[in-house]
Design a protein around this motif. Structure first.
Motif, PDB file in Angstrom:
ATOM      1  N   ARG A  46       0.892  -1.014  -0.245  1.00 48.26           N
ATOM      2  CA  ARG A  46      -0.318  -0.099  -0.231  1.00 48.26           C
ATOM      3  C   ARG A  46       1.002   1.431  -0.079  1.00 48.26           C
ATOM      4  NH1 ARG A  46      -5.361   1.161   1.691  1.00 48.26           N
ATOM      5  NH2 ARG A  46      -5.607  -0.957   1.222  1.00 48.26           N
ATOM      6  N   SER A  47       0.642   2.251  -0.809  1.00 51.21           N
ATOM      7  CA  SER A  47       1.130   3.357  -0.473  1.00 51.21           C
ATOM      8  C   SER A  47       0.637   4.785   0.220  1.00 51.21           C
ATOM      9  CB  SER A  47       0.965   4.477  -1.714  1.00 51.21           C
ATOM     10  OG  SER A  47       1.759   3.258  -3.242  1.00 51.21           O
ATOM     11  N   ALA A  48       1.227   4.165   1.604  1.00 50.10           N
ATOM     12  CA  ALA A  48       1.301   4.650   2.599  1.00 50.10           C
ATOM     13  C   ALA A  48       1.947   5.238   3.446  1.00 50.10           C
ATOM     14  CB  ALA A  48      -0.196   3.859   2.993  1.00 50.10           C
ATOM     15  N   LEU A  49       2.150   5.779   4.033  1.00 48.93           N
ATOM     16  CA  LEU A  49       2.698   5.813   5.221  1.00 48.93           C
ATOM     17  C   LEU A  49       2.093   6.312   6.882  1.00 48.93           C
ATOM     18  CD1 LEU A  49       4.841   8.536   3.562  1.00 48.93           C
ATOM     19  CD2 LEU A  49       6.306   6.810   4.820  1.00 48.93           C
ATOM     20  N   CYS A  50       2.602   5.650   7.719  1.00 53.85           N
ATOM     21  CA  CYS A  50       2.810   6.593   9.207  1.00 53.85           C
ATOM     22  C   CYS A  50       3.507   7.206  10.277  1.00 53.85           C
ATOM     23  CB  CYS A  50       1.966   4.873   9.764  1.00 53.85           C
ATOM     24  SG  CYS A  50       0.826   6.013  11.879  1.00 53.85           S
ATOM     25  N   SER A  85      -2.298   8.098  -0.448  1.00 49.07           N
ATOM     26  CA  SER A  85      -1.771   8.233  -2.078  1.00 49.07           C
ATOM     27  C   SER A  85      -1.195   9.660  -2.262  1.00 49.07           C
ATOM     28  CB  SER A  85      -3.944   9.332  -2.435  1.00 49.07           C
ATOM     29  OG  SER A  85      -4.440   7.736  -2.404  1.00 49.07           O
ATOM     30  N   PHE A  86      -0.459   9.754  -1.880  1.00 52.79           N
ATOM     31  CA  PHE A  86       1.064  10.835  -2.097  1.00 52.79           C
ATOM     32  C   PHE A  86       1.200  11.616  -3.039  1.00 52.79           C
ATOM     33  CE2 PHE A  86       3.372   7.760  -0.158  1.00 52.79           C
ATOM     34  CZ  PHE A  86       4.987   7.987  -0.609  1.00 52.79           C
ATOM     35  N   LYS A  87       1.278  10.342  -4.192  1.00 57.40           N
ATOM     36  CA  LYS A  87       1.734  10.383  -4.955  1.00 57.40           C
ATOM     37  C   LYS A  87       0.665  11.173  -5.762  1.00 57.40           C
ATOM     38  CE  LYS A  87       2.469   7.534  -9.965  1.00 57.40           C
ATOM     39  NZ  LYS A  87       1.999   6.299 -10.486  1.00 57.40           N
ATOM     40  N   SER A  88      -0.934  11.736  -5.894  1.00 55.15           N
ATOM     41  CA  SER A  88      -1.220  12.353  -6.185  1.00 55.15           C
ATOM     42  C   SER A  88      -0.578  14.021  -6.450  1.00 55.15           C
ATOM     43  CB  SER A  88      -3.317  12.728  -5.310  1.00 55.15           C
ATOM     44  OG  SER A  88      -3.509  11.323  -5.957  1.00 55.15           O
ATOM     45  N   SER A  97       4.776  20.840   1.656  1.00 55.00           N
ATOM     46  CA  SER A  97       5.173  20.014   1.618  1.00 55.00           C
ATOM     47  C   SER A  97       3.795  19.468   3.040  1.00 55.00           C
ATOM     48  CB  SER A  97       6.659  20.412   2.972  1.00 55.00           C
ATOM     49  OG  SER A  97       5.851  21.768   3.988  1.00 55.00           O
ATOM     50  N   ALA A  98       4.318  18.760   3.509  1.00 52.94           N
ATOM     51  CA  ALA A  98       3.294  17.720   4.183  1.00 52.94           C
ATOM     52  C   ALA A  98       3.826  18.314   5.731  1.00 52.94           C
ATOM     53  CB  ALA A  98       3.108  16.756   4.125  1.00 52.94           C
ATOM     54  N   SER A  99       2.630  18.833   6.435  1.00 56.40           N
ATOM     55  CA  SER A  99       3.544  18.911   8.063  1.00 56.40           C
ATOM     56  C   SER A  99       2.499  17.499   9.107  1.00 56.40           C
ATOM     57  CB  SER A  99       2.430  20.466   8.658  1.00 56.40           C
ATOM     58  OG  SER A  99       2.253  20.600  10.292  1.00 56.40           O
ATOM     59  N   VAL A 100       3.504  17.683   9.549  1.00 60.97           N
ATOM     60  CA  VAL A 100       3.426  15.901   9.982  1.00 60.97           C
ATOM     61  C   VAL A 100       4.008  16.072  11.903  1.00 60.97           C
ATOM     62  CG1 VAL A 100       4.259  13.366  10.558  1.00 60.97           C
ATOM     63  CG2 VAL A 100       3.925  14.260   7.997  1.00 60.97           C
ATOM     64  N   PHE A 263     -14.364  21.003   2.329  1.00 64.72           N
ATOM     65  CA  PHE A 263     -15.250  20.612   1.516  1.00 64.72           C
ATOM     66  C   PHE A 263     -14.077  19.250   0.243  1.00 64.72           C
ATOM     67  CE2 PHE A 263     -18.360  23.258   3.426  1.00 64.72           C
ATOM     68  CZ  PHE A 263     -18.845  22.365   4.179  1.00 64.72           C
ATOM     69  N   ALA A 264     -13.689  20.699  -0.901  1.00 63.80           N
ATOM     70  CA  ALA A 264     -12.670  19.853  -1.306  1.00 63.80           C
ATOM     71  C   ALA A 264     -11.598  19.162  -1.156  1.00 63.80           C
ATOM     72  CB  ALA A 264     -12.810  20.517  -2.525  1.00 63.80           C
ATOM     73  N   ASP A 265     -10.933  19.690  -0.024  1.00 64.43           N
ATOM     74  CA  ASP A 265      -9.601  18.922   0.688  1.00 64.43           C
ATOM     75  C   ASP A 265      -9.830  17.289   1.760  1.00 64.43           C
ATOM     76  OD1 ASP A 265      -7.552  20.650  -0.157  1.00 64.43           O
ATOM     77  OD2 ASP A 265      -7.919  21.962   1.390  1.00 64.43           O
ATOM     78  N   PHE A 266     -11.189  18.144   1.943  1.00 66.51           N
ATOM     79  CA  PHE A 266     -11.682  16.401   3.108  1.00 66.51           C
ATOM     80  C   PHE A 266     -12.456  15.244   2.124  1.00 66.51           C
ATOM     81  CE2 PHE A 266     -14.489  13.687   5.223  1.00 66.51           C
ATOM     82  CZ  PHE A 266     -14.151  14.041   6.756  1.00 66.51           C
ATOM     83  N   ALA A 267     -12.638  15.614   1.233  1.00 70.13           N
ATOM     84  CA  ALA A 267     -13.064  14.336  -0.116  1.00 70.13           C
ATOM     85  C   ALA A 267     -11.509  13.955  -0.811  1.00 70.13           C
ATOM     86  CB  ALA A 267     -13.904  15.362  -0.607  1.00 70.13           C
ATOM     87  N   ASP A 268     -10.266  14.402  -0.654  1.00 72.41           N
ATOM     88  CA  ASP A 268      -9.367  14.062  -1.305  1.00 72.41           C
ATOM     89  C   ASP A 268      -8.376  13.602  -0.606  1.00 72.41           C
ATOM     90  OD1 ASP A 268      -6.754  13.865  -2.823  1.00 72.41           O
ATOM     91  OD2 ASP A 268      -6.933  15.743  -3.506  1.00 72.41           O
ATOM     92  N   TRP A 269      -8.083  12.422  -0.516  1.00 76.46           N
ATOM     93  CA  TRP A 269      -7.170  11.403   0.029  1.00 76.46           C
ATOM     94  C   TRP A 269      -5.911  11.812   0.547  1.00 76.46           C
ATOM     95  CZ3 TRP A 269     -11.627   9.501   2.131  1.00 76.46           C
ATOM     96  CH2 TRP A 269     -12.703   8.213   2.052  1.00 76.46           C
ATOM     97  N   SER A 270      -5.464  12.117  -0.820  1.00 72.63           N
ATOM     98  CA  SER A 270      -3.600  12.947  -0.296  1.00 72.63           C
ATOM     99  C   SER A 270      -3.923  13.757  -0.029  1.00 72.63           C
ATOM    100  CB  SER A 270      -3.200  13.190  -1.737  1.00 72.63           C
ATOM    101  OG  SER A 270      -3.918  14.389  -2.530  1.00 72.63           O
ATOM    102  N   ARG A 271      -5.172  15.029   1.065  1.00 72.12           N
ATOM    103  CA  ARG A 271      -4.228  15.856   1.309  1.00 72.12           C
ATOM    104  C   ARG A 271      -5.683  15.654   2.536  1.00 72.12           C
ATOM    105  NH1 ARG A 271      -2.819  20.199  -1.512  1.00 72.12           N
ATOM    106  NH2 ARG A 271      -2.723  19.969  -3.616  1.00 72.12           N
TER     107      ARG A 271
END
Length: 433
Positions: A46-50, A85-88, A97-100, A263-271
C-alpha cells in the motif's frame, strides 16, 4: 525468495494506491518482489505512510509504510499521522510540504521514507542496489494543473540513490509489454490502465515473438481522473452533507456559503490528513462558531482531529468494490460522533461518476486519434488497474470493441512485470519518457 543480484534490474510501479516491484534477472527470469511478515499482502504494498512519536527514533518521529503503516495507525490512531495517495501531489505546484506533527516534509522526502520501508520489508529481496531501475509514470499526472517538469524533478530527488540508473516509462506501455509476453501473434493492442489517480491509454503495435522490436508505441493519452475521483463522488454525496457542505455562516451581518475548499480537501485522500494542522483547525473552529449549523462543522473537526481518514477511505472503498459486483450495497461509517448508514444503488453511483466516465472516454478518443487508429483496427484490448473492474468503465470497451477483444488480469501487478521486462532491454530509448 528472488533477490537482486549482479546483472539484475528492477521494475517499480509506484502507484497512487498500491506499489509493486519486479526483478528482471540476467538469465531472463522476471519475478515479483514478495514482502514478508504478518502484515504482508504478497507483492502488493500500500502506498501509505504512518508517523508517530518515538523518542528513540531519529528526530523523535518513527515512520512505517505499506500494510505496516495501516497496522500502526489502527493500533494508535490518535497519536498517528496517516498519509495515503501522496503520489497525487507529485505534479502540484501548490503542494510545498506536508505538516506532520512538528515537522514538514517535501514530496521527495516522503518518497524516500516510503522507499526505505519498502526495501526493508522486502525481506532481503532488495538488499543490494539494482544496477537499473525502470519506474512507471502516468501519461498525465493527477491534479487540476499538473506540472510534469515539477513531477520529474521530485521523482528524480525521490529515487536518487535507489539504483545506479533510473529510467521512466509510461505505465500503460509497461502493461503492453507485459501483455505482449502472453501473445504468439501480431496484434494492434489498446492498453487502458486505471489507477487511483489517473486513467491512461496507449495503442501499441505488437510484432511476432522474436522480432527485433516486439512493441511499437503508436499513440497515447491520459487524464487525472480515476478511482480516487470516484471515491470523492461518494464522499461528496454521502458524507460531506453531514459535515456542513452546502451550509452557510454569518459574517458582518451577511449570510455566506461555507467555503468549498474545505470540502474539496476533505474529499481528497492525499489532502485529508494534511488538514490536521493548527491553522486549518483554528479556521474551522472560527467557522463553527459563526455557522448556521455549527454541529456539522464540529463533526468535520472531530473526524480530522481523530485521524479517521483511513477508516473513512476503507468504508468508501468497500462500497465501491461491492457496487462492482452487486446492484445495491450498504454504506456504513461510524466515528467521532458521525454515524452514516445508507443503501446505495449502482445506478445512483453511476449517475455520480457519469461526468468523470465521459471524460475518461473522451481521453480514449484522444489516444486513438494520436495513434491514427480507428476502433475497427484494434485487435485486442487489455484492461488493467483496480478501477478497470468498475462496470460503467468496463462497459465503454465492451460497447466499442466487443467483449471478445477484451482481456484483463494482473490488475495490480502487470505494470511492474512489464517495467521489469523493459529493464532487460538493451536500448530503453523507445520506451523512456
Amino acid at each position: 525468495m528472488k533477490t537482486i543480484t549482479p546483472g539484475s534490474a528492477l521494475g517499480l510501479d509506484f502507484g497512487t494506491t498500491n506499489s509493486v516491484a519486479a526483478i528482471a534477472s540476467a538469465d531472463g527470469a522476471t519475478d515479483l518482489v514478495e514482502f514478508t511478515g504478518p502484515e504482508a499482502d504478497g507483492a502488493v504494498f500500500r502506498s501509505a505512510l504512518c508517523f508517530w512519536h518515538d523518542e528513540d527514533a531519529r528526530g523523535g518521529l518513527a515512520v512505517e509504510a505499506g500494510p505496516w503503516a495501516i497496522s500502526e495507525y489502527l493500533a494508535y490512531p490518535e497519536d498517528s499521522r496517516f498519509l495515503q495517495s501522496f503520489k497525487s501531489v507529485a505534479a502540484s505546484a501548490s503542494f510545498e510540504s506536508a505538516s506532520v506533527f512538528e515537522k514538514r516534509y517535501r514530496f521527495e522526502e516522503l518518497g524516500r521514507l516510503f522507499l526505505d520501508r519498502f526495501v526493508a520489508h522486502a525481506g532481503g529481496g532488495l538488499k543490494e542496489r539494482p544496477g537499473r531501475v525502470v519506474v512507471g509514470r502516468p501519461i498525465e499526472y493527477a491534479g487540476a494543473r499538473p506540472d510534469p517538469a515539477l513531477a520529474r524533478q521530485r521523482y528524480d530527488a525521490m529515487f536518487s540513490g535507489f539504483g545506479a540508473e533510473i529510467h521512466y516509462v509510461y505505465e500503460p506501455l509497461a502493461a503492453a509489454f507485459s501483455y505482449a509476453s502472453r501473445l504468439a501473434d501480431p496484434a494492434r493492442l489498446l492498453v487502458a490502465d486505471f489507477g487511483g489517480g489517473t486513467s491512461d491509454f496507449s495503442i501499441v503495435q505488437l510484432a511476432e515473438p522474436g522480432a527485433a522490436r516486439r512493441c511499437l508505441p503508436l499513440g497515447h493519452a491520459g487524464i487525472g481522473i480515476a478511482g480516487d475521483r470516484f471515491d470523492q463522488r461518494i464522499v461528496d454525496r454521502l458524507i460531506l452533507p453531514m459535515l456542513g457542505k452546502g451550509g452557510s455562516y454569518q459574517s458582518f451581518g451577511k449570510i455566506l456559503e461555507i467555503p468549498r475548499g474545505y470540502f474539496a480537501d476533505f474529499a481528497d485522500w492525499s489532502r485529508l490528513a494534511l488538514m490536521r494542522n493548527r491553522r486549518t483547525l483554528d479556521e474551522l473552529r472560527r467557522l463553527q462558531r459563526s455557522a448556521v449549523d455549527g454541529d456539522a462543522i464540529g463533526r468535520m473537526i472531530a473526524v480530522i482531529e481523530n485521524e479517521l481518514g483511513y477508516p473513512l477511505y476503507d468504508a468508501v472503498g468497500r462500497l465501491k468494490r461491492a457496487l462492482s459486483t452487486d446492484d445495491k450495497a450498504h454504506f456504513h461509517f461510524s466515528g467521532a460522533g458521525l454515524e452514516i448508514d445508507a443503501d446505495v444503488d449502482r445506478s445512483d453511483f453511476e449517475s455520480w461518476i457519469a461526468e468523470d466516465v465521459a471524460q475518461i472516454e473522451a481521453t480514449l478518443d484522444r489516444a486513438l486519434a494520436a495513434a491514427g487508429t480507428r476502433e475497427s483496427e484494434i485487435d485486442r484490448v487489455f484492461l488493467t488497474g483496480g478501477t478497470s473492474l468498475t462496470p460503467m468503465v468496463r462497459a465503454i470497451f465492451t460497447r466499442r470493441f466487443g467483449s471478445d477483444a477484451i482481456m484483463s488480469g494482473g490488475e495490480l501487478t502487470s505494470i511492474a512485470h512489464g517495467l521489469a521486462l523493459i529493464a532487460r532491454e538493451d536500448d530503453l530509448a523507445p520506451w523512456a519518457s
